[in-house]
Write a protein that holds these residues in place. Structure first.
Motif, PDB file in Angstrom:
ATOM      1  N   ARG A 212       6.776  -5.709  18.147  1.00  0.00           N
ATOM      2  CA  ARG A 212       7.378  -4.630  18.925  1.00  0.00           C
ATOM      3  C   ARG A 212       8.499  -3.927  18.165  1.00  0.00           C
ATOM      4  NH1 ARG A 212       7.872  -7.509  24.841  1.00  0.00           N
ATOM      5  NH2 ARG A 212       6.009  -6.627  25.775  1.00  0.00           N
ATOM      6  N   SER A 213       9.340  -4.681  17.483  1.00  0.00           N
ATOM      7  CA  SER A 213      10.598  -4.097  17.044  1.00  0.00           C
ATOM      8  C   SER A 213      10.865  -4.144  15.555  1.00  0.00           C
ATOM      9  CB  SER A 213      11.753  -4.805  17.761  1.00  0.00           C
ATOM     10  OG  SER A 213      11.718  -6.202  17.468  1.00  0.00           O
ATOM     11  N   ALA A 214       9.994  -4.797  14.777  1.00  0.00           N
ATOM     12  CA  ALA A 214      10.296  -4.945  13.355  1.00  0.00           C
ATOM     13  C   ALA A 214      10.304  -3.604  12.647  1.00  0.00           C
ATOM     14  CB  ALA A 214       9.269  -5.869  12.708  1.00  0.00           C
ATOM     15  N   CYS A 215      11.302  -3.422  11.763  1.00  0.00           N
ATOM     16  CA  CYS A 215      11.351  -2.237  10.904  1.00  0.00           C
ATOM     17  C   CYS A 215      10.752  -2.634   9.571  1.00  0.00           C
ATOM     18  CB  CYS A 215      12.792  -1.762  10.709  1.00  0.00           C
ATOM     19  SG  CYS A 215      13.549  -1.236  12.252  1.00  0.00           S
ATOM     20  N   LEU A 216       9.642  -2.008   9.229  1.00  0.00           N
ATOM     21  CA  LEU A 216       8.950  -2.388   8.010  1.00  0.00           C
ATOM     22  C   LEU A 216       9.611  -1.744   6.802  1.00  0.00           C
ATOM     23  CD1 LEU A 216       5.282  -2.018   9.227  1.00  0.00           C
ATOM     24  CD2 LEU A 216       6.752  -4.020   9.283  1.00  0.00           C
ATOM     25  N   PRO A 217       9.775  -2.481   5.697  1.00  0.00           N
ATOM     26  CA  PRO A 217      10.407  -1.907   4.515  1.00  0.00           C
ATOM     27  C   PRO A 217       9.535  -0.845   3.873  1.00  0.00           C
ATOM     28  CG  PRO A 217       9.464  -4.038   4.010  1.00  0.00           C
ATOM     29  CD  PRO A 217       9.337  -3.855   5.491  1.00  0.00           C
ATOM     30  N   LEU A 218      10.184   0.163   3.316  1.00  0.00           N
ATOM     31  CA  LEU A 218       9.452   1.207   2.628  1.00  0.00           C
ATOM     32  C   LEU A 218       9.265   0.843   1.172  1.00  0.00           C
ATOM     33  CD1 LEU A 218      11.098   4.452   4.043  1.00  0.00           C
ATOM     34  CD2 LEU A 218       8.982   3.357   4.753  1.00  0.00           C
TER      35      LEU A 218
ATOM     36  N   LEU B 182       0.324   2.404   2.010  1.00  0.00           N
ATOM     37  CA  LEU B 182      -0.417   3.597   2.395  1.00  0.00           C
ATOM     38  C   LEU B 182       0.476   4.754   1.997  1.00  0.00           C
ATOM     39  CD1 LEU B 182      -3.003   4.523   4.008  1.00  0.00           C
ATOM     40  CD2 LEU B 182      -1.454   4.864   5.909  1.00  0.00           C
ATOM     41  N   GLY B 183       0.271   5.303   0.821  1.00  0.00           N
ATOM     42  CA  GLY B 183       1.219   6.247   0.276  1.00  0.00           C
ATOM     43  C   GLY B 183       2.511   5.497  -0.012  1.00  0.00           C
ATOM     44  N   PRO B 184       3.660   6.139   0.140  1.00  0.00           N
ATOM     45  CA  PRO B 184       4.923   5.480  -0.157  1.00  0.00           C
ATOM     46  C   PRO B 184       5.433   4.610   0.977  1.00  0.00           C
ATOM     47  CG  PRO B 184       5.303   7.756   0.441  1.00  0.00           C
ATOM     48  CD  PRO B 184       3.816   7.564   0.412  1.00  0.00           C
ATOM     49  N   SER B 185       4.677   4.500   2.063  1.00  0.00           N
ATOM     50  CA  SER B 185       5.132   3.724   3.208  1.00  0.00           C
ATOM     51  C   SER B 185       4.340   2.433   3.316  1.00  0.00           C
ATOM     52  CB  SER B 185       4.963   4.548   4.487  1.00  0.00           C
ATOM     53  OG  SER B 185       5.353   3.813   5.605  1.00  0.00           O
TER      54      SER B 185
ATOM     55  N   TYR C 194      -5.116  -3.338  15.375  1.00  0.00           N
ATOM     56  CA  TYR C 194      -4.204  -2.209  15.326  1.00  0.00           C
ATOM     57  C   TYR C 194      -3.312  -2.354  14.106  1.00  0.00           C
ATOM     58  CZ  TYR C 194      -0.540  -5.278  17.264  1.00  0.00           C
ATOM     59  OH  TYR C 194       0.367  -6.295  17.465  1.00  0.00           O
ATOM     60  N   VAL C 195      -2.668  -1.264  13.717  1.00  0.00           N
ATOM     61  CA  VAL C 195      -1.715  -1.301  12.615  1.00  0.00           C
ATOM     62  C   VAL C 195      -0.390  -0.737  13.097  1.00  0.00           C
ATOM     63  CG1 VAL C 195      -3.517  -1.064  10.874  1.00  0.00           C
ATOM     64  CG2 VAL C 195      -2.326   0.972  11.676  1.00  0.00           C
ATOM     65  N   THR C 196       0.691  -1.158  12.465  1.00  0.00           N
ATOM     66  CA  THR C 196       2.018  -0.633  12.759  1.00  0.00           C
ATOM     67  C   THR C 196       2.685  -0.222  11.465  1.00  0.00           C
ATOM     68  OG1 THR C 196       3.040  -2.836  12.605  1.00  0.00           O
ATOM     69  CG2 THR C 196       2.307  -2.106  14.784  1.00  0.00           C
ATOM     70  N   ALA C 197       3.590   0.733  11.578  1.00  0.00           N
ATOM     71  CA  ALA C 197       4.350   1.174  10.414  1.00  0.00           C
ATOM     72  C   ALA C 197       5.643   1.820  10.884  1.00  0.00           C
ATOM     73  CB  ALA C 197       3.547   2.181   9.579  1.00  0.00           C
ATOM     74  N   GLY C 198       6.703   1.660  10.089  1.00  0.00           N
ATOM     75  CA  GLY C 198       7.956   2.332  10.349  1.00  0.00           C
ATOM     76  C   GLY C 198       8.793   1.680  11.424  1.00  0.00           C
TER      77      GLY C 198
ATOM     78  N   PHE D 140       3.152   9.405   7.011  1.00  0.00           N
ATOM     79  CA  PHE D 140       4.155  10.470   7.171  1.00  0.00           C
ATOM     80  C   PHE D 140       5.141  10.167   8.297  1.00  0.00           C
ATOM     81  CE2 PHE D 140       5.384  14.527   9.187  1.00  0.00           C
ATOM     82  CZ  PHE D 140       6.091  15.099   8.135  1.00  0.00           C
ATOM     83  N   LEU D 141       4.642   9.854   9.472  1.00  0.00           N
ATOM     84  CA  LEU D 141       5.519   9.682  10.634  1.00  0.00           C
ATOM     85  C   LEU D 141       6.394   8.441  10.508  1.00  0.00           C
ATOM     86  CD1 LEU D 141       3.095  10.697  13.522  1.00  0.00           C
ATOM     87  CD2 LEU D 141       4.958  12.050  12.521  1.00  0.00           C
ATOM     88  N   SER D 142       5.882   7.404   9.849  1.00  0.00           N
ATOM     89  CA  SER D 142       6.683   6.200   9.693  1.00  0.00           C
ATOM     90  C   SER D 142       7.882   6.426   8.781  1.00  0.00           C
ATOM     91  CB  SER D 142       5.817   5.064   9.138  1.00  0.00           C
ATOM     92  OG  SER D 142       5.373   5.352   7.821  1.00  0.00           O
ATOM     93  N   GLN D 143       7.865   7.498   7.995  1.00  0.00           N
ATOM     94  CA  GLN D 143       9.000   7.829   7.138  1.00  0.00           C
ATOM     95  C   GLN D 143       9.954   8.828   7.792  1.00  0.00           C
ATOM     96  OE1 GLN D 143       7.657   8.639   2.912  1.00  0.00           O
ATOM     97  NE2 GLN D 143       5.671   8.375   3.890  1.00  0.00           N
TER      98      GLN D 143
END
Length: 363
Positions: free
Chosen positions: A9-15, A64-67, A83-87, A111-114
Motif C-alpha cells: 500500500r505505502s512503500a515508496c519504490l527507489p528510482l 521500466l525506463g528510469p523508474s 498487478y504491478v506498483t511503482a512510485g 512516467f507517472l511514478s516519477q
C-alpha cells in the motif's frame, strides 16, 4: 501477512537512474486449479475478496525506463491475480483493455511514478499474468475486481484517479459510478461501448457487420473451430499485422515487447475459453447509463483514427458531447491519426495533456 499488505500500500519504490529499459515481462502461468465451465455464472459467485487473501511479497524491483516497479500477485475470490506498483504519492489505478495486461501502460507506469504518483496497474482476471478460470466473464466481474482491489490496497482515505483503455475504460466508468466518493478523476482512452460489439447496435457499421458477428459467435461455440480461429489470431505474425492497424500513426510502437505481452498469455490454460466468453458474452452496461452517476472530472483522450470505437460512431459522438452536457469538469481531446490505444501509440503527446490535468485535480 499484515506487513506484506502494508508494504504494497505505502512503500515508496527507489528510482533507478541507469536509463535502461526492460519490459513488464510476461510470466507463463500454469495453474492446475482452474474451475470447470459447469460452475455457477459470475453473477451467482461471491466476488468479494476472501478475508484471508493477501498479496504475495513483491518480487525484486525491475526497471521500466528510469523508474522502478514491482510485480505482485493477489488472491482474489480464490483466483490468482497479478498487478504491478511503482512510485509513491497519490494513487492512480490503470486498467487495460481486451487481450492486454498492465504492460500496455508501460509508458504511463514509468512516467507517472516519477511525477509524484503511486501507480497500480492491474491484470484483469482472464488476462495477462492473472489466472484464466473457465467461467462466464462479464463487465460486472471486472468492476468488482477493481473495487475490491482499491479497497484492499488503497483504502477509503485517499480517492484515486482511475484510467482505462477500451473495455478497461468501461470498467473504470462502472467503478466511478458505484463508488464516486473513492474516485477523484477518470481518464478514458477510447472507451468501449460494451464488452463486445453487441452493445453498439445503433451504429450502422455494426448493423452491416452483424451477420458476421453472429457467424463468429457460432464458430466460437464449436470447440474445434474456436481453437483454429484462436490459434490463427494469436500467431505472432498475425498479431503484428493486427496491431499495426490499431497503431496507424506510429506502427513502430508495435515492438517485440508489445507482441510478447499479447501472445504470451494466450498460451495459458483457460486463455481460449476466456477469449470465447468475452466475445460471446453479454456486453454489459452502456456508458450513457453510467456517466450520470459519476461526480468526478473526466478527461477523454480519443485517437480519431480508431476503427474499433470510431469518433463518428454513436459512442464517440456521445463522449464528444459530454463537455457541453456535464456540469462537472469534462474535457474531450482528439489525437489526430492515432488509433485505439493512444496511451501507448502516442504516449508523449498523451503525457503532455494528462499530467497538467491530473495535477490540477489536487491544486
Amino acid at each position: 501477512m499484515l506487513q506484506s499488505l502494508q508494504s504494497t500500500r505505502s512503500a515508496c519504490l527507489p528510482l533507478s537512474h541507469s536509463g535502461t529499459r526492460s519490459p513488464l515481462q510476461y510470466v507463463h502461468f500454469t495453474s492446475k486449479n482452474i474451475s470447470a465451465r459447469s460452475q455457477p455464472k459470475i453473477s451467482q459467485l461471491n466476488v468479494r475478496a476472501s478475508a484471508e487473501s493477501s498479496p504475495t511479497p513483491p518480487t525484486a524491483a525491475a526497471t521500466l525506463g528510469p523508474s522502478s516497479f514491482q510485480k505482485h500477485s493477489w488472491q482474489w475470490n480464490g483466483y490468482k491475480t497479478a498487478y504491478v506498483t511503482a512510485g509513491c504519492g497519490k494513487p492512480v489505478v490503470l486498467v487495460h483493455g481486451f487481450g492486454a495486461s498492465s504492460g500496455h501502460f508501460r509508458n504511463q507506469i514509468s512516467f507517472l511514478s516519477q511525477q509524484g504518483y503511486k501507480v497500480y496497474a492491474l491484470d484483469l482476471l482472464g488476462f495477462g499474468n492473472s489466472e484464466k478460470p473457465i467461467i462466464d466473464y462479464s463487465m460486472e466481474l471486472w468492476d468488482q475486481q477493481i473495487r475490491d482491489f482499491m479497497q484492499e490496497f488503497i483504502g477509503e482515505a485517499t480517492p484515486a484517479i482511475i484510467m482505462g483503455n477500451s473495455v478497461g475504460s468501461l470498467a473504470t466508468l462502472m467503478v466511478a459510478s458505484t463508488i464516486p466518493d473513492r474516485v477523484s478523476g477518470v481518464v478514458l482512452f477510447n472507451c468501449a461501448g460494451g464488452m463486445n460489439n453487441k452493445a453498439i447496435s445503433d451504429d450502422w457499421r455494426i448493423k452491416l457487420a452483424m451477420p458476421l458477428f453472429l457467424l463468429i459467435d457460432w464458430i466460437l461455440n464449436q470447440p474445434k473451430l474456436a481453437r483454429r480461429l484462436f490459434d490463427n489470431v494469436r500467431q505472432t505474425e498475425n498479431l503484428k499485422k493486427i496491431l499495426e492497424g490499431v497503431y496507424p500513426r506510429n506502427p513502430n510502437a508495435v515492438d517485440d515487447d508489445l507482441i510478447a505481452m499479447l501472445h504470451g498469455p494466450s498460451n495459458d490454460l483457460g486463455a481460449l475459453e476466456t477469449f470465447v466468453s468475452v466475445i460471446t458474452g453479454p456486453p454489459g452496461p452502456r456508458p450513457e447509463d453510467l456517466i450520470p452517476k459519476i461526480t468526478a472530472p473526466i478527461l477523454l483522450l480519443w485517437g480519431n483514427a480508431d476503427n474499433f470505437t470510431p469518433s463518428d460512431g454513436p459512442v464517440g459522438k456521445y463522449f464528444q458531447s459530454l463537455p457541453e452536457k456535464r456540469s462537472i469538469d469534462t474535457k474531450f481531446i482528439h489525437l489526430p491519426g492515432v488509433g485505439h490505444c493512444p496511451m501507448d501509440e502516442a504516449s508523449e503527446e498523451v503525457h503532455e495533456i494528462l499530467l497538467p490535468w491530473m495535477n490540477a485535480l489536487s491544486s
